[in-house]
Design an enzyme around this catalytic site. Structure first.
Site, short mmCIF file in Angstrom:
data_model
loop_
_atom_site.label_atom_id
_atom_site.label_comp_id
_atom_site.label_asym_id
_atom_site.label_seq_id
_atom_site.Cartn_x
_atom_site.Cartn_y
_atom_site.Cartn_z
CG ASP A 160 -41.79 91.86 -53.57
OD1 ASP A 160 -42.03 91.20 -53.23
OD2 ASP A 160 -40.61 92.30 -52.24
CE1 TYR A 195 -44.81 83.07 -52.61
CE2 TYR A 195 -45.13 84.34 -53.87
CZ TYR A 195 -43.90 83.82 -52.68
OH TYR A 195 -43.52 84.57 -52.15
P1 NAD Z 1 -38.59 90.61 -40.09
O1 NAD Z 1 -38.96 89.09 -38.71
O2 NAD Z 1 -36.77 90.28 -40.36
O3 NAD Z 1 -38.88 91.89 -39.72
C1 NAD Z 1 -40.57 92.37 -39.19
C2 NAD Z 1 -40.53 92.88 -37.67
O4 NAD Z 1 -41.56 93.27 -37.58
C3 NAD Z 1 -39.40 92.58 -36.81
O5 NAD Z 1 -38.66 93.34 -36.32
C4 NAD Z 1 -40.85 92.13 -35.87
O6 NAD Z 1 -40.38 93.01 -34.25
C5 NAD Z 1 -41.55 93.20 -36.33
N1 NAD Z 1 -43.28 92.54 -35.83
C6 NAD Z 1 -43.80 91.74 -35.40
N2 NAD Z 1 -45.14 91.98 -34.57
C7 NAD Z 1 -44.86 93.09 -35.03
C8 NAD Z 1 -46.24 94.67 -34.05
N3 NAD Z 1 -47.20 93.80 -34.12
N4 NAD Z 1 -45.94 95.80 -34.24
C9 NAD Z 1 -45.05 96.45 -35.01
N5 NAD Z 1 -43.59 95.29 -35.25
C10 NAD Z 1 -43.47 93.55 -34.92
O7 NAD Z 1 -38.95 89.83 -41.39
P2 NAD Z 1 -39.01 90.24 -42.54
O8 NAD Z 1 -38.33 89.39 -43.42
O9 NAD Z 1 -37.92 91.84 -42.46
O10 NAD Z 1 -40.16 90.19 -43.47
C11 NAD Z 1 -40.81 91.73 -43.06
C12 NAD Z 1 -42.73 90.99 -43.45
O11 NAD Z 1 -42.64 92.01 -44.62
C13 NAD Z 1 -43.20 90.23 -43.45
O12 NAD Z 1 -44.50 90.40 -42.51
C14 NAD Z 1 -42.83 88.97 -44.64
O13 NAD Z 1 -43.69 88.52 -44.96
C15 NAD Z 1 -43.41 90.80 -46.12
N6 NAD Z 1 -42.67 90.75 -46.81
C16 NAD Z 1 -43.98 91.20 -48.13
C17 NAD Z 1 -43.90 91.28 -48.95
C18 NAD Z 1 -44.87 91.16 -50.36
O14 NAD Z 1 -44.69 91.15 -51.25
N7 NAD Z 1 -45.99 91.66 -49.66
C19 NAD Z 1 -42.65 91.18 -49.57
C20 NAD Z 1 -41.55 90.35 -48.59
C21 NAD Z 1 -41.35 90.61 -47.25
C1 G6P Z 2 -41.84 87.91 -52.47
C2 G6P Z 2 -42.95 87.44 -52.41
C3 G6P Z 2 -43.38 88.27 -50.43
C4 G6P Z 2 -42.62 87.14 -49.49
C5 G6P Z 2 -41.46 86.35 -50.10
C6 G6P Z 2 -40.05 85.81 -49.28
O1 G6P Z 2 -41.24 89.23 -52.37
O2 G6P Z 2 -43.66 88.33 -52.82
O3 G6P Z 2 -44.26 87.78 -50.06
O4 G6P Z 2 -42.26 87.10 -48.30
O5 G6P Z 2 -40.65 86.69 -51.76
O6 G6P Z 2 -39.08 85.99 -49.34
P1 G6P Z 2 -38.42 85.29 -48.74
O7 G6P Z 2 -36.47 85.01 -49.53
O8 G6P Z 2 -38.07 86.07 -47.19
O9 G6P Z 2 -38.36 83.91 -48.91
MN MN Z 3 -46.33 89.20 -51.78
#
Ligand code: NAD
Ligand code: G6P
Ligand code: MN
Length: 441
Positions: free
Chosen positions: A171, A265
């Site tokens: 995102d 980043y």
């Molecule tokens: P969070 O810890 O609140 O949520 C993650 C959930 O995944 C938890 O409920 C955890 O229990 C679950 N989980 C962990 N291992 C698992 C497995 N093997 N099977 C099923 N569920 C499992 O974290 P968050 O801050 O809400 O972030 C969630 C994910 O989204 C992270 O990987 C974060 O880095 C990612 N993220 C990515 C982007 C992006 O740009 N790609 C943006 C924002 C967040």
């Molecule tokens: C952005 C990135 C994600 C990352 C997040 C971290 O959305 O694209 O890949 O996980 O920032 O945000 P946080 O608020 O958890 O530091």
């Molecule tokens: Mn990202």
């Protein structure tokens, strides 16, 4: 109209309420007959589930809503799988950040040694999600993956599950485009960009507003203010301080290299010493998120249990909107253009075919059709090749259980000053990740 079963893997994520709000707001355009939350942490999912139940009650009370920790129940006949796992939760993110910082190296979720450590935790759980989909889901399933480190997840899945129907997304570019829209005084939907790079490692080469190229004007603004938009002070205050710093720091980069507009980043790779110098080694971003976003979700649920009241308007966000729009373009063959991760295969002509690059692509029911970027200049190509080699070594380390390759990956990362420092960090991380990493020999 075709209807779909959609599963959210990582149902207990802090982002689930935002994604569900966006899904249900678009219920007439993206028709679901079942929404299933799946997590391996029942308690966390039940807590977040309190909010999800209220959202469904308010926005789409007819929808079948299931919470489960059983993979067979979750994945059976699933059409769309939104993945957002954080393997090791925030506790391990905190370790990733603090171990790196102990050696004066950038401590970050997806960049530097922290990102590599998170990669080694996530590769096999992600492969398992794919295996569940292959076994139980609809034949034309799509996994749309946010789980980080998305660059490494994308590369590793391409290596070990090459036929998986997975599209990896981030995102950050669209969040930056939202800031660009504010700077240029238009709506996000009016903006169209050209972009190339790897995930969390790319540049905007052109920014158009309703077809008019406004790149140079935008660069001039970013040189002065970074991506902080020209909005009144009370609105600026809504941006968290660490994100405000991140948006500002892009100005240092574009003042040195003004060919393109950098992804935020790059501060970690190009301003590493400055970032480390300004970091509190005892209270990192993981602590901020646990005391901020995560606490807010838990407090919202506790307050609801006490008072029966909850503000359901607050969850609408660009993160949820982006994944839903991407999925709709795949589901309904909309052919819309998004920045996503794809196999390079010539999109960036002078990079290896097997790199997973982030470029514009048109999304149809057959998947992404990337645009051709052409050749990129040496400086940018050099940076990308080093990062791509680092991520490649990390994936090979996971697959071959190779300590030497893991050390090569840590050494190749631009945030790490020497092989000796790489080794110290890696050795500490092996101890901290004993429960999660494949064994490295
Ligand atoms: P969070 O810890 O609140 O949520 C993650 C959930 O995944 C938890 O409920 C955890 O229990 C679950 N989980 C962990 N291992 C698992 C497995 N093997 N099977 C099923 N569920 C499992 O974290 P968050 O801050 O809400 O972030 C969630 C994910 O989204 C992270 O990987 C974060 O880095 C990612 N993220 C990515 C982007 C992006 O740009 N790609 C943006 C924002 C967040
Ligand atoms: C952005 C990135 C994600 C990352 C997040 C971290 O959305 O694209 O890949 O996980 O920032 O945000 P946080 O608020 O958890 O530091
Ligand atoms: Mn990202």
């Amino acid at each position: 109209m075709k209807t779909f079963k959609l599963v959210i893997v990582g149902g207990g994520s802090t982002y689930t309420p935002g994604i569900v709000t966006n899904l249900l707001t678009k219920k007439n355009e993206f028709k679901l007959h079942e929404l299933c939350l799946y997590d391996n942490n029942k308690e966390r999912q039940e807590t977040v589930g309190v909010i999800v139940k209220q959202l469904v009650k308010r926005l789409d009370p007819e929808l079948k809503l299931v919470f489960t920790t059983d993979p067979e129940e979750a994945f059976t006949d699933a059409d769309f799988i939104f993945a957002q796992m954080r393997v090791g939760l925030y506790k391990m993110r905190e370790q990733d950040e603090k171990i790196s910082l102990k050696y004066n190296v950038v401590g970050q979720e997806t960049c530097g040694p922290g990102g590599l450590a998170y990669g080694l935790r996530t590769i096999y759980p992600m492969a398992q999600v794919i295996d569940y989909c292959e076994k139980y889901a609809s034949k034309k399933y799509w996994i749309v993956n946010y789980s980080n480190p998305a660059a490494i997840v994308a590369k590793a899945m391409h290596m070990i599950r090459p036929n998986a129907r997975i599209l990896n997304i981030c995102d950050m570019p669209v969040a930056i485009m939202q800031l660009m829209a504010k700077i240029l005084g238009c709506e996000l939907k009016d903006i169209d960009v050209d972009y190339f790079g790897l995930n969390h490692f790319g540049w905007f080469t052109h920014v158009r507003v309703n077809g008019v190229d406004r790149t140079e004007e935008l660069k001039a603004y970013v040189k002065e203010h970074g991506y902080l938009p020209p909005v009144p002070k009370d609105q600026l205050k809504k941006i968290e301080p660490s994100w405000a710093n991140t948006f500002t720091n892009s100005k240092y980069i574009i003042n040195m290299f003004d060919d393109y507009l950098p992804n935020t980043y790059f501060q970690y790779y190009l301003l590493s010493d400055y970032i480390v110098a300004h970091e509190d080694k005892n209270y990192t971003r993981a602590n901020e998120v646990m005391d901020g976003r995560e606490k807010h979700i838990f407090d919202t649920v506790a307050e609801y249990k006490k008072t029966g009241k909850m503000d359901l308007q607050q969850f609408m966000d660009i993160h949820g909107e982006f994944i839903v729009d991407v999925a709709m373009s795949l589901a309904y063959d909309q052919n819309r253009r998004f920045l996503v991760m794809v196999k390079n295969e010539g999109a960036i002509e002078n990079l290896p075919d097997d790199a997973m690059v982030e470029v514009p692509a048109y999304l149809t029911c057959k998947g992404p059709e990337p645009v051709r970027v052409g050749k990129i200049p040496t400086f940018y190509k050099g940076l990308i090749e080093q990062q791509n080699a680092c991520e490649q070594m990390l994936c090979e380390a996971a697959i071959e259980h190779s300590y030497k390759k893991a050390l090569m990956a840590f050494t190749l990362n631009k945030t790490v000053p020497s092989a000796m420092t790489a080794k110290k960090i890696l050795d500490d991380m092996i101890v901290a990740n004993r429960e999660y990493w494949p064994e490295l020999k």
